[in-house]
Design a protein around this motif. Structure first.
Motif, short mmCIF file in Angstrom:
data_model
loop_
_atom_site.label_atom_id
_atom_site.label_comp_id
_atom_site.label_asym_id
_atom_site.label_seq_id
_atom_site.Cartn_x
_atom_site.Cartn_y
_atom_site.Cartn_z
N ALA A 298 0.44 -1.01 -0.41
CA ALA A 298 0.03 -0.16 -0.18
C ALA A 298 0.83 0.72 -0.42
O ALA A 298 1.98 1.01 0.36
N ILE A 299 0.35 2.08 -0.72
CA ILE A 299 0.85 3.58 -0.56
C ILE A 299 -0.38 4.54 0.55
O ILE A 299 -0.98 4.71 0.13
N GLY A 300 0.69 4.82 1.43
CA GLY A 300 -0.60 6.47 2.45
C GLY A 300 -1.12 5.06 3.51
O GLY A 300 -1.44 3.91 2.93
N ASP A 301 -1.97 5.65 3.36
CA ASP A 301 -3.01 5.62 5.18
C ASP A 301 -4.16 4.13 4.39
O ASP A 301 -5.18 3.56 4.72
N ARG A 302 -5.14 4.96 2.78
CA ARG A 302 -6.58 4.45 2.28
C ARG A 302 -6.12 4.35 0.22
O ARG A 302 -4.96 5.57 0.30
N GLY A 303 -6.53 3.39 0.45
CA GLY A 303 -7.05 4.39 -1.60
C GLY A 303 -7.36 2.44 -1.31
O GLY A 303 -8.12 1.75 -0.66
N VAL A 304 -7.34 2.34 -2.90
CA VAL A 304 -8.22 1.73 -3.32
C VAL A 304 -6.79 -0.22 -4.28
O VAL A 304 -5.47 0.66 -4.94
N VAL A 305 -7.43 -1.47 -3.56
CA VAL A 305 -6.30 -2.29 -4.82
C VAL A 305 -6.89 -2.89 -5.29
O VAL A 305 -8.43 -3.22 -4.85
N MET A 306 -7.72 -3.66 -6.41
CA MET A 306 -8.05 -3.75 -7.57
C MET A 306 -7.41 -4.79 -8.32
O MET A 306 -6.54 -4.35 -9.13
N LEU A 307 -8.09 -6.24 -8.24
CA LEU A 307 -7.18 -6.98 -9.09
C LEU A 307 -7.95 -7.83 -9.59
O LEU A 307 -9.28 -8.77 -8.80
N ASN A 308 -8.07 -9.02 -10.51
CA ASN A 308 -8.79 -9.54 -11.53
C ASN A 308 -8.25 -11.02 -11.59
O ASN A 308 -7.41 -11.14 -13.23
N PRO A 309 -7.87 -11.49 -10.45
CA PRO A 309 -7.37 -12.85 -11.05
C PRO A 309 -7.87 -14.26 -12.01
O PRO A 309 -8.79 -13.95 -12.53
N PRO A 310 -6.70 -14.98 -12.26
CA PRO A 310 -7.39 -15.97 -13.44
C PRO A 310 -8.17 -16.64 -12.77
O PRO A 310 -8.48 -16.86 -10.86
N TYR A 311 -9.54 -17.40 -13.37
CA TYR A 311 -10.27 -18.15 -11.99
C TYR A 311 -10.64 -19.42 -12.46
O TYR A 311 -11.03 -20.10 -11.83
N GLY A 312 -9.76 -19.28 -13.20
CA GLY A 312 -9.83 -21.44 -13.46
C GLY A 312 -10.10 -21.69 -14.55
O GLY A 312 -9.44 -22.55 -15.78
N GLU A 313 -11.43 -21.29 -14.94
CA GLU A 313 -12.48 -21.81 -16.08
C GLU A 313 -11.47 -21.25 -17.51
O GLU A 313 -11.72 -22.12 -18.30
N ARG A 314 -11.27 -20.11 -17.18
CA ARG A 314 -10.98 -19.25 -18.36
C ARG A 314 -9.48 -20.05 -18.69
O ARG A 314 -9.16 -19.36 -20.14
N LEU A 315 -8.81 -20.74 -18.10
CA LEU A 315 -7.21 -20.72 -18.38
C LEU A 315 -6.64 -21.80 -17.86
O LEU A 315 -5.39 -21.82 -17.99
N GLY A 316 -7.31 -22.56 -17.37
CA GLY A 316 -7.26 -24.43 -17.31
C GLY A 316 -6.16 -24.25 -16.80
O GLY A 316 -5.76 -25.61 -16.50
N THR A 317 -6.43 -22.76 -15.46
CA THR A 317 -5.28 -23.75 -13.99
C THR A 317 -5.51 -24.83 -13.38
O THR A 317 -7.42 -24.66 -13.05
N ASP A 318 -5.38 -25.26 -12.79
CA ASP A 318 -5.65 -26.54 -11.87
C ASP A 318 -6.54 -26.21 -10.23
O ASP A 318 -5.78 -25.19 -10.11
N GLU A 319 -6.97 -26.76 -9.79
CA GLU A 319 -7.97 -26.45 -8.84
C GLU A 319 -7.45 -26.02 -7.02
O GLU A 319 -6.97 -24.55 -7.05
N ALA A 320 -6.30 -26.77 -7.04
CA ALA A 320 -5.47 -26.57 -6.22
C ALA A 320 -4.55 -25.44 -6.11
O ALA A 320 -4.07 -24.34 -5.15
N SER A 321 -3.73 -25.25 -7.48
CA SER A 321 -3.11 -23.89 -7.93
C SER A 321 -3.71 -22.68 -7.58
O SER A 321 -2.92 -21.35 -7.01
N ILE A 322 -5.19 -22.35 -7.91
CA ILE A 322 -5.82 -21.80 -7.66
C ILE A 322 -6.92 -20.86 -6.57
O ILE A 322 -6.58 -19.92 -6.11
N ASN A 323 -6.85 -22.48 -5.78
CA ASN A 323 -7.36 -22.77 -4.34
C ASN A 323 -5.84 -21.59 -3.09
O ASN A 323 -6.07 -20.66 -2.63
N GLN A 324 -4.57 -22.29 -3.79
CA GLN A 324 -3.48 -21.08 -3.07
C GLN A 324 -3.50 -20.23 -3.27
O GLN A 324 -3.10 -18.99 -2.73
N LEU A 325 -3.19 -19.44 -4.99
CA LEU A 325 -3.10 -17.89 -5.42
C LEU A 325 -4.52 -17.35 -4.53
O LEU A 325 -4.15 -16.44 -4.01
N TYR A 326 -5.89 -18.18 -4.36
CA TYR A 326 -6.97 -16.95 -3.75
C TYR A 326 -6.04 -16.98 -2.25
O TYR A 326 -6.73 -15.92 -1.59
N LYS A 327 -5.86 -17.67 -1.55
CA LYS A 327 -5.59 -17.65 -0.17
C LYS A 327 -4.26 -16.39 -0.21
O LYS A 327 -4.66 -15.61 0.85
#
Length: 386
Positions: A298-327
């Motif tokens: 973060a920069i400063g005390d407040r702001g917005v962080v926004m991201l569009n991570p892989p879904y798995g469905e659209r990139l074919g990533t395996d479930e365990a890797s996706i779950n770990q990414l979200y964690k």
């Protein structure tokens, strides 16, 4: 369009209707009515041009000019043939028809558009001995045909290419975010346009560019000048359009002390983001770098962080890797972005549970055909009570 005011329909993506309606009201739209994936309103030619130039969450602007009930094929051909097509199309112009059908005895949109096309070209051939040509990729005139329960509406497409094609994106990543959707996500977040905006999985930079365009009041239509559908219409007013473009250019805000920052672990994506940012002429407003998500801060005390991570469905990533990414996303939010509002746009709601934080908002949206959510996490410093 002979009257000063006429009906206009702006199409959008599911979940962005209220955002688009407010955009149109700010431009002066009257009689605004929100529908599913569309906003109906009345306006004049000036508003039609301005909406194409300014609207961040519109996909197309349509001007209906004929509507009637259709019993069968012969009835459709006859009623389409009664329209004075020389008022909308010349012999030397190409055209295409985009048809959408729902709850109708006509089940195939392609057949409906073919029958309508036949009625149009036959009218020209009978009157002049010649006919206009079809061009499905880059037509001069785009016609929109919508049939619901056999009520057929024909409209002129004032936008031409979809308005999500801003013109700045020359390189993309594997699953790029639609520009209209990206702008909608930022507007839905309520970002104040003064505190930092950070995308630590920025890919080819679409969220960053749209955020900068919003913050500096840059009209998205300025990137695609003279490529709107209405510029091919018989009543196109070049002077009015030029004045609106000049007005939009003058409303761009000067460079400010505002942090819009992106990063990605993939150097090829960062190279693509830099190329797109340069194409958008925003090199001085956006900073990007190669960095692992876990190192984002973060920069400063407040702001917005926004991201569009892989879904798995659209990139074919395996479930365990996706779950770990979200964690990892949840852990990084907690440790590195205290005080921020965090947003995750995802189509994998099961994986999103592994973020491990309580959501304060869950906004239903779609990315193409994938049902998604924009999840908001308020990252309080200390406890929420404090």
């Amino acid at each position: 369009m002979k009257n000063n005011f006429f009906e206009i329909i702006a199409t959008t993506q599911f979940g962005l209707e209220e955002i688009l309606a407010e955009e149109l009201r700010q431009l002066g739209a009257q009689n605004v009515k929100v529908a599913t994936r569309a906003v109906e309103f009345t306006g004049d030619k000036r508003l039609l041009y301005a909406a194409n130039i300014w609207c961040r969450t519109a996909i197309r602007l349509l001007v209906p000019f004929a509507s009637f009930y259709v019993r069968d094929e012969e009835d459709l051909y006859r009623k389409v043939s009664r329209i004075r097509w020389q008022d909308y199309l010349s012999l030397d112009q190409t055209f295409a028809i985009n048809a959408v059908v729902s709850k109708s005895t006509f089940q195939h949109s392609l057949f409906l558009s073919q029958l309508t096309k036949d009625a149009i070209v036959d009218q020209f051939r009978h009157k002049t001995g010649r006919r206009p040509d079809i061009d499905v990729t880059r037509p001069d005139i785009r016609l929109n045909l919508h049939m619901h329960e056999n009520q057929l509406t024909l409209a002129l497409d004032a936008s031409g290419d979809s308005l999500h094609r801003r013109g700045y994106r020359i390189q993309t990543n594997v699953a790029p975010l639609n520009e209209v959707l990206a702008a909608g996500l930022i507007l839905l977040s309520g970002w104040d346009r003064q505190s930092p905006f950070i995308d630590p999985m920025c890919g080819s930079g679409t969220l960053l560019i749209e955020a900068a365009m919003i913050a500096y009041n840059i009209a998205p239509g300025l990137y695609r000048q003279n490529s709107f559908g209405f510029s091919q219409w018989p009543d196109f007013d070049q002077n009015l359009y030029d004045a609106l473009v000049a007005e939009a250019q003058a409303k761009r805000l000067p460079e400010a002390d505002l942090e819009i920052i992106g990063s990605d672990i993939d150097k090829d994506y960062i190279e693509a983001a830099r190329n797109n940012i340069t194409q958008a002429r925003l090199e001085d407003e956006i900073r990007v770098r190669v960095r692992d998500f876990r190192e984002a801060q973060a920069i400063g005390d407040r702001g917005v962080v926004m991201l569009n991570p892989p879904y798995g469905e659209r990139l074919g990533t395996d479930e365990a890797s996706i779950n770990q990414l979200y964690k990892t996303i949840g852990d990084t939010f907690k440790s590195n972005f205290s005080g921020y509002d965090a947003y995750v746009f995802t189509g994998n709601l099961e994986a999103a549970k592994h973020i491990g934080l309580r959501t304060s908002r869950r906004i239903p949206l779609y990315n193409g055909a994938i049902e998604c959510r924009l999840l908001k996490f308020e990252l309080y410093r200390g406890s929420k009570k404090q």
